[in-house]
Write a protein that holds these residues in place. Structure first.
Motif, mmCIF file in Angstrom:
data_model
loop_
_atom_site.group_PDB
_atom_site.id
_atom_site.type_symbol
_atom_site.label_atom_id
_atom_site.label_comp_id
_atom_site.label_asym_id
_atom_site.label_seq_id
_atom_site.Cartn_x
_atom_site.Cartn_y
_atom_site.Cartn_z
ATOM 1 N N GLY A 486 0.781 -1.225 0.000
ATOM 2 C CA GLY A 486 0.000 0.000 0.000
ATOM 3 C C GLY A 486 0.809 1.269 0.000
ATOM 4 O O GLY A 486 0.260 2.356 0.178
ATOM 5 N N LEU A 487 2.105 1.170 -0.180
ATOM 6 C CA LEU A 487 2.925 2.380 -0.222
ATOM 7 C C LEU A 487 2.463 3.281 -1.372
ATOM 8 O O LEU A 487 2.197 2.796 -2.471
ATOM 9 C CB LEU A 487 4.396 2.019 -0.431
ATOM 10 N N PRO A 488 2.343 4.573 -1.112
ATOM 11 C CA PRO A 488 1.900 5.481 -2.178
ATOM 12 C C PRO A 488 2.759 5.401 -3.422
ATOM 13 O O PRO A 488 2.266 5.557 -4.539
ATOM 14 C CB PRO A 488 2.022 6.860 -1.507
ATOM 15 N N ALA A 489 4.067 5.139 -3.250
ATOM 16 C CA ALA A 489 4.952 5.076 -4.421
ATOM 17 C C ALA A 489 4.598 3.887 -5.307
ATOM 18 O O ALA A 489 4.620 3.974 -6.537
ATOM 19 C CB ALA A 489 6.407 4.986 -3.967
ATOM 20 N N ALA A 490 4.273 2.759 -4.682
ATOM 21 C CA ALA A 490 3.928 1.559 -5.447
ATOM 22 C C ALA A 490 2.448 1.546 -5.806
ATOM 23 O O ALA A 490 2.056 1.284 -6.938
ATOM 24 C CB ALA A 490 4.296 0.312 -4.655
ATOM 25 N N SER A 491 1.594 1.837 -4.785
ATOM 26 C CA SER A 491 0.141 1.930 -4.985
ATOM 27 C C SER A 491 -0.418 0.686 -5.660
ATOM 28 O O SER A 491 -1.363 0.760 -6.439
ATOM 29 C CB SER A 491 -0.200 3.168 -5.814
ATOM 30 N N ALA A 492 0.158 -0.468 -5.366
ATOM 31 C CA ALA A 492 -0.253 -1.702 -6.039
ATOM 32 C C ALA A 492 -1.695 -2.058 -5.725
ATOM 33 O O ALA A 492 -2.478 -2.396 -6.623
ATOM 34 C CB ALA A 492 0.680 -2.840 -5.624
ATOM 35 N N ILE A 493 -2.063 -1.986 -4.458
ATOM 36 C CA ILE A 493 -3.418 -2.377 -4.070
ATOM 37 C C ILE A 493 -4.443 -1.414 -4.640
ATOM 38 O O ILE A 493 -5.532 -1.802 -5.054
ATOM 39 C CB ILE A 493 -3.532 -2.479 -2.525
ATOM 40 N N ASN A 494 -4.088 -0.112 -4.697
ATOM 41 C CA ASN A 494 -5.007 0.888 -5.253
ATOM 42 C C ASN A 494 -5.269 0.647 -6.731
ATOM 43 O O ASN A 494 -6.416 0.601 -7.183
ATOM 44 C CB ASN A 494 -4.433 2.301 -5.062
ATOM 45 N N SER A 495 -4.202 0.491 -7.494
ATOM 46 C CA SER A 495 -4.353 0.329 -8.940
ATOM 47 C C SER A 495 -5.046 -0.987 -9.282
ATOM 48 O O SER A 495 -5.800 -1.063 -10.256
ATOM 49 C CB SER A 495 -2.991 0.392 -9.625
#
Length: 648
Positions: A486-495
């Motif tokens: 969930g790190l903003p830089a990765a944002s994997a879960i968001n995307s």
């Protein structure tokens, strides 16, 4: 993407369901005649294979473009009546994929752990049958492509929770706890049923895709129908996910075996309500009032349960109230529109809460069944692996970086602050302070300080076997690194989840879970503040249970009334007993004694008695003697002659 069999792995999604069901059937029908090791292997292998298929399905889904990450596999027409049709089918999308990975992955570790924990239990085969059936029901719930099929899984997890909570049914407390969970959940389920009926009346379908795509055509923002549907859905969620006012069943669920507690609290039943609300995010954003109710109930439950956890002495009950509180965080996130954040916390919570429950089971196993923390202490050196893994889980739930709970809880607080208001943020922040305190209170009372164990118990303390420790180590690793998704830089879960949650999130002006743009200064300030809150809670626990262990007793003496209220869980069970349970029992007794027995049975028995009396009178005319019949004929003839003479 074709596999070695020339078809997509998505087509194998049915096996994710069938494998746990097959394990339940085989162990249920043949387990009593099988060796216990075979029973355990069947139970674990079916869930392990289901997890592997889930991973393959996830990989196949990732290979598709975000707008095409929806796969439905229809099997047959389940219900067809007039214009209404319900298809028995499964739906694979980013949300259901995350859920099946959590359910099968964490569930597999719990199954492996159970081999060691339940070794020697008389109902070993029955336990694994229920556990497999529980997993199947939860998978059906999250993979269903319509509300009716979801409801079948919904009721399935309710049934299995009753069976597993009351697994040791010889104990009255266990059987009572199972019945309590079953009955309380029926209240919420009634709301869910009404919601499904209202959805059908409104949309003329119960299919998820059809309902959500046509929502803007059938509902207007803030309409009575939208509010009614979502509030009824949320009533169902409060039952399954143990929120105010239907949370009372969950602490009593500790009567079941500890791995069951881990499965219910981490990977299956209590997350069902959160999943359902997130799945129906398109409906919820049409009702700002319902979202506010969700946020208020979630925030209030998070704080309310945390205050009770402050003074509990049963190691599993502390974790139970912790679960109620953490689920409240997830609903708080949903209520402010952070649906993806709620799923993120659901995932990290599954890791560290399963770890904590299984860690507590390792302690209980080592102490021969003891659960009272006042009779523990000094276990750090005797159970080194259990202690290290438990410490990681405690740091994760307390929100200390870089552990998983920090990222997901911080996201919730940030969502509450930026998209909600200061009241919601305050509820979450204060609950976070209490969480850090009571969890480290648990850690210090159990593993640190002087031993308070009985001498006989202490002499037999030993570390758990490998089949219990390996799941702890794996879960500790996930609890340590899982938050980086969930790190903003990765944002994997968001995307990944945005196509499911973000698509309808803009209806009505609510951001359904897309990354909320905030300044870096605000983001880092909130991260520092939430970390500071957790550190304060840990410091207070250290002061009271390590540096000055006499302090808790002194504080309890100074605030006797508050301490008594918290220790007795605000007397909510007693209030429910006085206002609902006992009046229901008394009225039921009255209805049985007077209405059933006197009126209904009295009427039926009265009719029978009347027939009996008439029969007794009529039988006097049937003596069986010819002379009596001849005499009757003579008298009858005389009467006829006399009547004829007078009439003439």
């Amino acid at each position: 993407m074709p596999n070695v069999f020339g078809e997509s792995f998505l087509d194998l999604i049915g096996f994710v369901l069938l494998l746990p069901l097959a394990g339940a059937v085989v162990n249920g029908l043949c387990g009593k005649r099988l060796n216990t090791s075979v029973v355990g292997y069947i139970g674990c292998a079916t869930i392990g294979l289901a997890f592997l298929i889930s991973v393959l399905v996830f990989i196949d889904l990732l290979r598709l473009s975000p707008e095409h990450r929806l796969f439905e596999k229809e099997f047959f027409t389940w219900i067809g009546s007039g214009t209404f049709t319900a298809i028995a089918g499964l739906q694979v999308d980013p949300l259901s994929t995350v859920m099946i990975l959590v359910v099968t992955g964490v569930g597999f570790l719990i199954h492996v752990y159970s081999i060691g924990y339940m070794h020697g239990d008389e109902g070993y085969y029955r336990y694994f049958t229920y556990l497999n059936l529980f997993t199947f029901s939860m998978l059906l719930l999250v993979l269903a492509n319509n509300f009716l099929l979801m409801f079948i899984g919904w009721e399935g997890v309710g049934l299995c929770s009753y069976l597993l909570i009351g697994y040791w049914f010889e104990k009255k407390s266990a059987s009572s706890a199972g019945k309590k969970a079953f009955i309380v959940n029926r209240v919420g389920d009634f709301g869910f049923i009404l919601a499904i009926l209202l959805i059908f009346v409104t949309f003329n379908t119960v299919d998820f895709t059809e309902v959500f795509h046509s929502t803007p055509e059938h509902l207007t923002t803030g309409s009575v129908v939208a509010t009614a549907i979502t509030l009824l859905l949320f009533l169902g969620a409060t039952g399954k996910s143990a929120q105010i006012p239907l949370y009372t069943w969950l602490p009593d669920a500790m009567e079941g075996p500890t791995p069951v507690s881990a499965l219910i609290h981490a990977a299956t039943m209590v997350t069902a309500g959160v999943y359902m609300v997130v799945r129906c995010n398109v409906l919820f954003v049409m009702s700002p009032f319902s979202l506010t109710v969700v946020a208020v109930i979630g925030g209030a439950t998070a704080l309310f349960a945390a205050t009770i956890g402050l003074v509990q002495n049963d190691i599993k009950r502390v974790l139970a109230y912790s679960t109620v509180s953490q689920i409240g965080y997830m609903f708080l996130a949903c209520g402010v529109g952070g649906f993806i954040t709620a799923v993120f916390h659901l995932m990290t919570h599954a890791f560290f809460k399963a770890l904590l429950f299984l860690g507590s089971g390792s302690v209980i196993h080592a102490l021969g069944g003891e659960q009272d923390m006042r009779k523990m202490g000094g276990l750090r050196k005797k159970l080194p692996t259990t202690y290290k893994t438990f410490l990681i889980g405690t740091l994760a739930i307390a929100g200390i970086p870089p552990f998983a709970g920090f990222f997901s809880k911080d996201e919730i607080l940030l969502e509450a602050y930026t998209k909600g208001n200061l009241i919601f943020w305050g509820l979450g922040a204060f609950a976070a302070l209490l969480t850090a305190f009571y969890m480290f209170r648990l850690l210090f009372m159990t593993f640190h300080g002087k031993s308070r164990m009985d001498k006989d118990v202490e002499a037999h303390v030993h570390e758990s076997p490998r089949n219990m420790l390996i799941p702890l180590i794996v879960l500790a690793l996930l609890s340590a690194v899982g938050g980086f998704l969930g790190l903003p830089a990765a944002s994997a879960i968001n995307s990944f989840l945005a196509p499911v949650v973000g698509g309808g999130g803009h209806i009505g002006g609510v951001d359904g879970g897309q990354a909320h743009h905030v300044s870096q200064n605000l983001m880092f300030s909130m991260m520092g503040l939430s970390t500071g809150i957790a550190v304060v809670g840990i410091a207070l626990a250290y002061l009271m249970y390590i540096k000055k262990p006499e302090l808790p007793t002194q504080i309890a003496g100074m605030f006797k009334l508050i301490y008594k209220i918290l220790l007795n869980k605000y007397y909510v069970d007693e209030i429910y007993d006085a206002t609902i349970v006992n009046p229901t029992i008394k009225s039921s007794f009255f209805l049985w004694r007077w209405i059933d027995v006197k009126v209904i049975d009295g009427f039926v028995n009265g009719v029978a008695r009347l027939v009996e009396l008439n029969s007794e009178a009529l039988r006097l005319f049937q003596t069986g003697f010819v002379r009596n019949y001849a005499l009757s004929m003579l008298f009858g003839g005389i009467v006829i002659i006399i009547c004829a003479l007078f009439l003439l």
